[in-house]
Design an enzyme around this catalytic site. Structure first.
Site, PDB file in Angstrom:
ATOM      1  N   PHE A 280       1.082  -1.297   0.286  1.00 55.82           N
ATOM      2  CA  PHE A 280       0.085   0.116  -0.020  1.00 55.82           C
ATOM      3  C   PHE A 280       0.699   1.493   0.146  1.00 55.82           C
ATOM      4  CE2 PHE A 280      -1.991   2.874   3.758  1.00 55.82           C
ATOM      5  CZ  PHE A 280      -3.343   3.543   2.659  1.00 55.82           C
TER       6      PHE A 280
ATOM      7  N   THR B 126       6.013   1.912  12.807  1.00 52.67           N
ATOM      8  CA  THR B 126       4.948   2.826  12.909  1.00 52.67           C
ATOM      9  C   THR B 126       4.908   2.845  15.022  1.00 52.67           C
ATOM     10  OG1 THR B 126       2.510   1.094  13.505  1.00 52.67           O
ATOM     11  CG2 THR B 126       4.406  -0.078  14.062  1.00 52.67           C
ATOM     12  N   ASP B 127       3.753   3.930  14.987  1.00 51.90           N
ATOM     13  CA  ASP B 127       3.542   4.107  16.095  1.00 51.90           C
ATOM     14  C   ASP B 127       2.971   3.263  16.700  1.00 51.90           C
ATOM     15  OD1 ASP B 127       0.743   3.738  14.975  1.00 51.90           O
ATOM     16  OD2 ASP B 127       0.206   5.520  15.575  1.00 51.90           O
ATOM     17  N   GLU B 128       2.954   2.025  16.761  1.00 53.30           N
ATOM     18  CA  GLU B 128       2.187   1.197  17.316  1.00 53.30           C
ATOM     19  C   GLU B 128       3.183   0.677  18.057  1.00 53.30           C
ATOM     20  OE1 GLU B 128       0.033  -1.646  16.017  1.00 53.30           O
ATOM     21  OE2 GLU B 128      -0.702  -0.445  14.326  1.00 53.30           O
TER      22      GLU B 128
ATOM     23  N   ASP C 251     -14.603  -8.554  20.733  1.00 49.90           N
ATOM     24  CA  ASP C 251     -12.777  -7.188  20.518  1.00 49.90           C
ATOM     25  C   ASP C 251     -11.663  -7.577  20.800  1.00 49.90           C
ATOM     26  OD1 ASP C 251     -11.645  -4.343  20.196  1.00 49.90           O
ATOM     27  OD2 ASP C 251     -12.045  -3.963  22.589  1.00 49.90           O
ATOM     28  N   ARG C 252     -10.882  -6.799  19.459  1.00 47.95           N
ATOM     29  CA  ARG C 252      -9.404  -7.959  19.730  1.00 47.95           C
ATOM     30  C   ARG C 252      -8.203  -8.220  20.658  1.00 47.95           C
ATOM     31  NH1 ARG C 252      -6.282  -3.983  16.111  1.00 47.95           N
ATOM     32  NH2 ARG C 252      -6.813  -5.274  14.330  1.00 47.95           N
TER      33      ARG C 252
ATOM     34  N   LYS D 149       7.820  -5.556  14.759  1.00 50.41           N
ATOM     35  CA  LYS D 149       8.251  -4.295  14.026  1.00 50.41           C
ATOM     36  C   LYS D 149       9.333  -2.970  15.402  1.00 50.41           C
ATOM     37  CE  LYS D 149       7.221  -1.789  11.025  1.00 50.41           C
ATOM     38  NZ  LYS D 149       7.908  -1.564  10.124  1.00 50.41           N
TER      39      LYS D 149
ATOM     40  N   ILE E 219      13.720 -10.044   2.000  1.00 49.98           N
ATOM     41  CA  ILE E 219      14.649  -9.863   2.045  1.00 49.98           C
ATOM     42  C   ILE E 219      15.205 -10.310   2.799  1.00 49.98           C
ATOM     43  CG2 ILE E 219      13.264  -7.629   1.810  1.00 49.98           C
ATOM     44  CD1 ILE E 219      12.141  -7.346   5.077  1.00 49.98           C
TER      45      ILE E 219
ATOM     46  N   TYR F  41       2.533  -7.965  15.724  1.00 55.92           N
ATOM     47  CA  TYR F  41       3.000  -6.948  15.179  1.00 55.92           C
ATOM     48  C   TYR F  41       4.031  -6.432  15.689  1.00 55.92           C
ATOM     49  CZ  TYR F  41       2.426  -2.674  11.863  1.00 55.92           C
ATOM     50  OH  TYR F  41       3.265  -2.114  11.050  1.00 55.92           O
TER      51      TYR F  41
HETATM   52  P1  NAD Z   1       1.821  -3.984   3.626  1.00 53.82           P
HETATM   53  O1  NAD Z   1       1.176  -4.727   3.808  1.00 53.82           O
HETATM   54  O2  NAD Z   1      -0.090  -3.211   2.279  1.00 53.82           O
HETATM   55  O3  NAD Z   1       2.330  -4.394   2.065  1.00 53.82           O
HETATM   56  C1  NAD Z   1       3.603  -4.941   2.446  1.00 53.82           C
HETATM   57  C2  NAD Z   1       4.524  -5.197   1.352  1.00 53.82           C
HETATM   58  O4  NAD Z   1       5.302  -5.981   2.089  1.00 53.82           O
HETATM   59  C3  NAD Z   1       3.655  -6.170  -0.120  1.00 53.82           C
HETATM   60  O5  NAD Z   1       4.045  -5.989  -0.850  1.00 53.82           O
HETATM   61  C4  NAD Z   1       4.549  -7.851   0.716  1.00 53.82           C
HETATM   62  O6  NAD Z   1       4.260  -8.483  -0.471  1.00 53.82           O
HETATM   63  C5  NAD Z   1       5.846  -7.239   0.786  1.00 53.82           C
HETATM   64  N1  NAD Z   1       6.555  -8.163   2.023  1.00 53.82           N
HETATM   65  C6  NAD Z   1       6.142  -9.181   2.798  1.00 53.82           C
HETATM   66  N2  NAD Z   1       6.915  -9.744   3.406  1.00 53.82           N
HETATM   67  C7  NAD Z   1       8.225  -9.626   2.267  1.00 53.82           C
HETATM   68  C8  NAD Z   1       9.482 -10.316   2.472  1.00 53.82           C
HETATM   69  N3  NAD Z   1       9.230 -10.915   3.360  1.00 53.82           N
HETATM   70  N4  NAD Z   1      10.047  -9.513   1.543  1.00 53.82           N
HETATM   71  C9  NAD Z   1      10.205  -8.707   0.591  1.00 53.82           C
HETATM   72  N5  NAD Z   1       8.729  -7.885   0.565  1.00 53.82           N
HETATM   73  C10 NAD Z   1       7.539  -8.607   1.479  1.00 53.82           C
HETATM   74  O7  NAD Z   1       2.173  -2.376   4.159  1.00 53.82           O
HETATM   75  P2  NAD Z   1       2.027  -1.365   4.180  1.00 53.82           P
HETATM   76  O8  NAD Z   1       0.964  -0.437   4.951  1.00 53.82           O
HETATM   77  O9  NAD Z   1       2.370  -0.486   2.721  1.00 53.82           O
HETATM   78  O10 NAD Z   1       2.914  -0.944   5.288  1.00 53.82           O
HETATM   79  C11 NAD Z   1       4.274  -0.187   4.751  1.00 53.82           C
HETATM   80  C12 NAD Z   1       5.239  -0.124   6.495  1.00 53.82           C
HETATM   81  O11 NAD Z   1       4.384   0.793   6.781  1.00 53.82           O
HETATM   82  C13 NAD Z   1       5.651  -1.770   6.868  1.00 53.82           C
HETATM   83  O12 NAD Z   1       6.853  -1.554   6.856  1.00 53.82           O
HETATM   84  C14 NAD Z   1       4.701  -1.618   7.727  1.00 53.82           C
HETATM   85  O13 NAD Z   1       4.921  -2.295   9.073  1.00 53.82           O
HETATM   86  C15 NAD Z   1       4.072   0.382   8.025  1.00 53.82           C
HETATM   87  N6  NAD Z   1       3.954   1.090   8.780  1.00 53.82           N
HETATM   88  C16 NAD Z   1       2.532   0.735   7.688  1.00 53.82           C
HETATM   89  C17 NAD Z   1       1.037   1.898   8.216  1.00 53.82           C
HETATM   90  C18 NAD Z   1      -0.171   1.707   7.582  1.00 53.82           C
HETATM   91  O14 NAD Z   1      -0.971   1.991   7.632  1.00 53.82           O
HETATM   92  N7  NAD Z   1      -0.662   0.846   6.628  1.00 53.82           N
HETATM   93  C19 NAD Z   1       1.163   2.285   9.779  1.00 53.82           C
HETATM   94  C20 NAD Z   1       2.085   2.622  10.118  1.00 53.82           C
HETATM   95  C21 NAD Z   1       3.969   1.794   9.661  1.00 53.82           C
END
Ligand code: NAD
Length: 351
Positions: A14, A135-137, A291-292, A165, A61, A161
């Site tokens: 995303f 993340t803020d989490e 609830d979760r 992180k 990765i 999760y």
């Molecule tokens: P997402 O789940 O939409 O996408 C994650 C991507 O990483 C996917 O394309 C997946 O295929 C890829 N991926 C997963 N495991 C992998 C691996 N082992 N090797 C290579 N690629 C891999 O996540 P997002 O929402 O885009 O989040 C991106 C980053 O931002 C993450 O680190 C997440 O923790 C952080 N984040 C997201 C949010 C949010 O609201 N979406 C908030 C805070 C932090």
């Protein structure tokens, strides 16, 4: 002028998708996206005129050999690490993948990036940056009257999760403090916008409204999150790439605290406004569910530090949400294509 090479991990997710959409049109830029293509990914296809600026490799990765090869061949100036398992509910039902990707994968990436960085000539070594997106989490949960998290707040993760992180943040920090590796960490809040996998609260709710199916809301829906439009978050990441201080952390939030139930009601309100064909009230779809476990009550983050880099969020909640709803309505197939891979455990939606 030589090109700047960005290695992005998780570019099919995303936030990664939004980063690629912003990065690739820039002048003198080349991007290599490495992504494992998990269930949460969507293919990113640049415009024809930008095809020569973009490469993709399907790589995990945590894969030592292929990560080394990708870094050595592409010779990045910057690495931006977004690859992660990101859904709290899935981490509760199956933490192992989270440990493999978020901890072992991040370790492998920084280890290989560090080896590469040490081999660079002085000038390139000085300009190299590794940006880790988090993340803020990791900071845990706030009570109602507490001040928002700052970069100095303690780490108190509550879910598998957020614990993975937090671990990855600690590794990135340690590589900077111990080895001088030029890393920076960013911690953001709940992102929303186009291209988010529809197991997360906002696209989940929009999909349910489109199909007129019940909208599951955890507990009493009173949990508070800070919501940022994904484009604003990505602008913040790019500001950190260009102006962030090595070894520092930056919170990227929107100071837009909302209760989950109000997020859902705001989406229902937009559907009520759009739908003029009958008297249907979309709020009747809301269904409170168990609830979760370990559900955090409130997250909020203080933006003061990143503001000093000249960044602030652009989108208002009203405008950002309305555009987001319109985007998903224009792509109803997004929900159908994904259904087969959707989360099927007991918990639903990232709240
Ligand atoms: P997402 O789940 O939409 O996408 C994650 C991507 O990483 C996917 O394309 C997946 O295929 C890829 N991926 C997963 N495991 C992998 C691996 N082992 N090797 C290579 N690629 C891999 O996540 P997002 O929402 O885009 O989040 C991106 C980053 O931002 C993450 O680190 C997440 O923790 C952080 N984040 C997201 C949010 C949010 O609201 N979406 C908030 C805070 C932090």
């Amino acid at each position: 002028m030589s090109k700047l090479r960005y290695l992005v991990t998780g570019g099919c997710g995303f936030i990664g998708n939004c980063l690629l959409r912003k990065l690739i049109p820039l002048e003198n830029v080349e991007v290599l996206n490495i992504d494992k293509l998990t269930y949460a990914s969507t293919e990113y296809i640049p415009e024809d005129k930008h095809l020569n600026k973009y490469k993709f490799k399907k790589i995990d990765i945590s894969d030592e050999k292929n990560v080394t090869k990708a870094i050595e061949e592409f010779k990045p100036n910057y690495i931006i690490n977004l690859a992660a398992e990101s859904h709290v509910d899935r981490s509760i039902d199956g933490p192992k993948e989270f440990i493999n990707t978020n901890i072992v994968g991040t370790y492998n990436l920084i280890d290989k990036a560090y080896t590469y960085w040490k081999s660079l000539p002085k000038n390139e070594k000085n300009n190299f940056r590794f940006i880790h997106i988090s993340t803020d989490e990791v900071y845990g949960s706030l009570d109602k009257g507490d001040s928002p998290f700052t970069e100095e707040s303690n780490y108190l993760p509550n879910s598998p999760y957020s614990a993975t992180k937090a671990s990855s943040d600690h590794l990135v920090r340690a590589w900077n403090k111990t080895y001088g590796f030029p890393s920076i960490i960013t911690n953001t809040c709940n992102n929303y916008g186009p291209h988010q996998f529809p197991e997360k609260l906002i696209p989940l709710t929009i999909g349910k409204c489109i199909k007129r199916e019940s909208i599951p809301v955890y507990g009493n829906g009173q949990q508070v999150r800070d919501w940022i439009r994904v484009e604003d978050h990505v602008d913040g990441i790019l500001q950190v790439v260009n102006y962030g201080e090595i070894g520092e952390k930056y919170n990227i939030g929107s100071q837009n605290e909302l209760k989950n139930i109000n997020v859902v009601k705001d989406i229902c309100k937009i559907f009520n406004e759009i739908n003029t064909s009958d008297e249907y009230n979309y709020e009747q779809l809301i269904e409170f569910v168990d609830d979760r476990p370990g559900h955090d009550i409130r997250y909020a983050i203080n933006n003061d530090k990143i503001n000093t880099l000249g960044w602030k969020p652009y989108y208002s909640w009203e405008e950002g949400l309305r555009e987001t709803v319109d985007w998903y309505i224009s792509k109803p197939e997004y929900f159908n294509v994904k259904t087969k891979k959707s989360y099927s455990g007991e918990r639903l939606g990232k709240l």
